[in-house]
Design a protein around this motif. Structure first.
Motif, short mmCIF file in Angstrom:
data_model
loop_
_atom_site.label_atom_id
_atom_site.label_comp_id
_atom_site.label_asym_id
_atom_site.label_seq_id
_atom_site.Cartn_x
_atom_site.Cartn_y
_atom_site.Cartn_z
N GLU A 278 0.84 -1.22 0.00
CA GLU A 278 0.00 0.00 0.00
C GLU A 278 0.86 1.25 0.00
O GLU A 278 0.59 2.21 -0.75
N LYS B 116 1.07 3.36 -3.27
CA LYS B 116 0.07 4.39 -2.96
C LYS B 116 -1.29 4.02 -3.58
O LYS B 116 -1.96 4.84 -4.22
N THR B 117 -1.64 2.77 -3.36
CA THR B 117 -2.87 2.23 -3.92
C THR B 117 -3.95 2.19 -2.85
O THR B 117 -3.66 2.20 -1.65
N GLU B 118 -5.21 2.14 -3.26
CA GLU B 118 -6.31 2.15 -2.31
C GLU B 118 -6.49 0.80 -1.61
O GLU B 118 -6.78 0.75 -0.41
N MET B 119 -6.30 -0.27 -2.37
CA MET B 119 -6.59 -1.61 -1.83
C MET B 119 -5.47 -2.58 -2.21
O MET B 119 -4.89 -2.48 -3.30
N ASN C 162 -7.88 -2.20 3.31
CA ASN C 162 -8.98 -1.36 2.84
C ASN C 162 -10.02 -2.14 2.02
O ASN C 162 -10.64 -1.59 1.11
N ASP D 208 -7.29 -0.24 -7.47
CA ASP D 208 -7.71 1.16 -7.30
C ASP D 208 -9.09 1.36 -7.89
O ASP D 208 -9.52 0.63 -8.78
N SER D 209 -9.78 2.37 -7.38
CA SER D 209 -11.09 2.74 -7.93
C SER D 209 -10.95 3.81 -9.00
O SER D 209 -11.96 4.35 -9.46
N LYS D 210 -9.72 4.10 -9.37
CA LYS D 210 -9.47 5.05 -10.46
C LYS D 210 -8.60 4.39 -11.52
O LYS D 210 -7.84 3.45 -11.24
#
Length: 359
Positions: free
Chosen positions: A39, A43-46, A64, A133-135
């Motif tokens: 993470e 620098k990732t969300e999940m 996450n 990621d959600s992006k």
């Protein structure tokens, strides 16, 4: 959306995963350390370490992510294990495999995904280490190489957890049907199948921990003559007696099994090279002194064994398969019998295991 095909070796893959005993264990601090590090690096969300178990994707470690498992048929990781290379999805909405996936159109709204398949020592793909990621996101070649390095770390931790399980724990984990096919019915020690599985486990542990393994193959001297002279019931008592003597005279974590007929195998984790011949001769002495089987007249039958020995250094474990190690021990056993029986012969795997070489 497309559902990933099932691997051709799915039944074997599932059995291999089950045998590792890593699905029902508590959260692992070392695996959690890896996902937290991933993470921070990416620098990732999940982040997740997933294991594909039956019809579910089980998240052995996660950052996450609110759930500990999802249906396998909607998992990205079920696609990832179909290939050796990492699976990289930069925009799931533009990918026919995933654009209708519930995990894309609904929570956690996956857009980008990179997953590296995780394999065990038998070569079966268990799941993945993945970053999500959600992006929409582009993953550079150096980032994928770093993710592959972290995945190798995960594989090492999973292998360690597998090898740390004791023989007793392995027996507890086995269901009755599986236990029956790994235990010798006459002696109660491991049979050939169990020996091969446990030797593979100890070789993996040796490679990871920098340890060593001694392997002995024993044969009862003139066993056919014993059967022909005294009958098979006496022969069975001799086999049972030797199994009991070896089990009681070795250490608790040493492995004793009946390889077949009148042959036995001992696997001794952590044995030093310089101890190998000494212990082989001690086994000969112990059987000669303690195996007390009487004929129908009450007279004690003289029993001896011949021993073939080899030794596996941590440098050797990655170069040999368990069946090759057993073959070399068997060749040493043949030499011991040619040399007069009731003796020991040692064959080295390579220069690391030479009695005249490095210790």
């Amino acid at each position: 959306m497309k559902i990933a095909p099932t691997p051709e070796d799915e039944a074997e893959r599932q059995r291999s995963l089950d045998s590792m005993g890593i699905l029902s264990t508590p959260r692992d601090p070392e695996l959690d350390r890896i996902t937290r590090l991933a993470e921070r690096i990416f620098k990732t969300e999940m982040v997740a370490i997933s294991l594909l178990d039956g019809d579910r994707q089980f998240l052995k470690s996660r950052v996450n992510l609110a759930v500990s498992e999802t249906p396998r048929d909607i998992s990205f990781c079920s696609h990832a294990i179909m290939h050796d290379a990492p699976l990289v999805v930069e925009n799931a909405m533009n990918d026919d495999r995933f654009n209708g996936n519930p995990l894309v159109v609904g929570a956690p709204h996956i857009r980008s995904y990179a997953g590296v398949p995780l394999s065990n020592s038998e070569g079966y793909k268990l799941g993945t280490l993945c970053i999500i990621d959600s992006k929409v996101r582009h993953f550079s070649d150096p980032e994928i190489e770093t993710l592959k390095d972290l995945a190798h770390w995960v594989e090492t931790v999973l292998a360690l957890r597998y090898t740390e399980r004791s023989q007793k724990q392995l027996l507890l984990d086995l269901d009755a049907a599986h236990r029956d096919v790994m235990i010798d019915g006459l002696t109660g020690v491991w049979n050939r199948r169990g020996l091969e599985e446990l030797l593979a486990r100890e070789m993996t542990s040796s490679r990871i921990k920098g340890g060593s393994v001694g392997v002995f193959m024993l044969d009862i001297d003139h066993f056919k003559q014993i059967n022909d002279t005294y009958g098979h019931l006496i022969g069975d008592k001799v086999i049972q007696g030797i199994a009991a003597i070896m089990s009681s005279s070795l250490r608790d974590h040493d492995i004793v099994g009946r390889f077949g007929g009148d042959e036995f195998v001992c696997v001794l984790p952590g044995l030093r090279l310089e101890q190998t011949l000494y212990l082989g001769y001690k086994l000969c002495d112990t059987v000669r002194d303690q195996c007390r089987v009487s004929d129908t007249n009450g007279d004690t039958i003289p029993i001896t064994v011949s021993v073939g020995a080899t030794w596996i250094s941590n440098e050797s474990t990655g170069l040999y398969e368990p069946h090759e190690v057993l073959r070399i021990a068997d060749e040493a056993l043949y030499e011991a019998k040619e040399n007069g029986r009731d003796t020991v012969s040692y064959h080295a795997l390579d220069r690391h295991g030479s009695l005249d070489g490095p210790k």
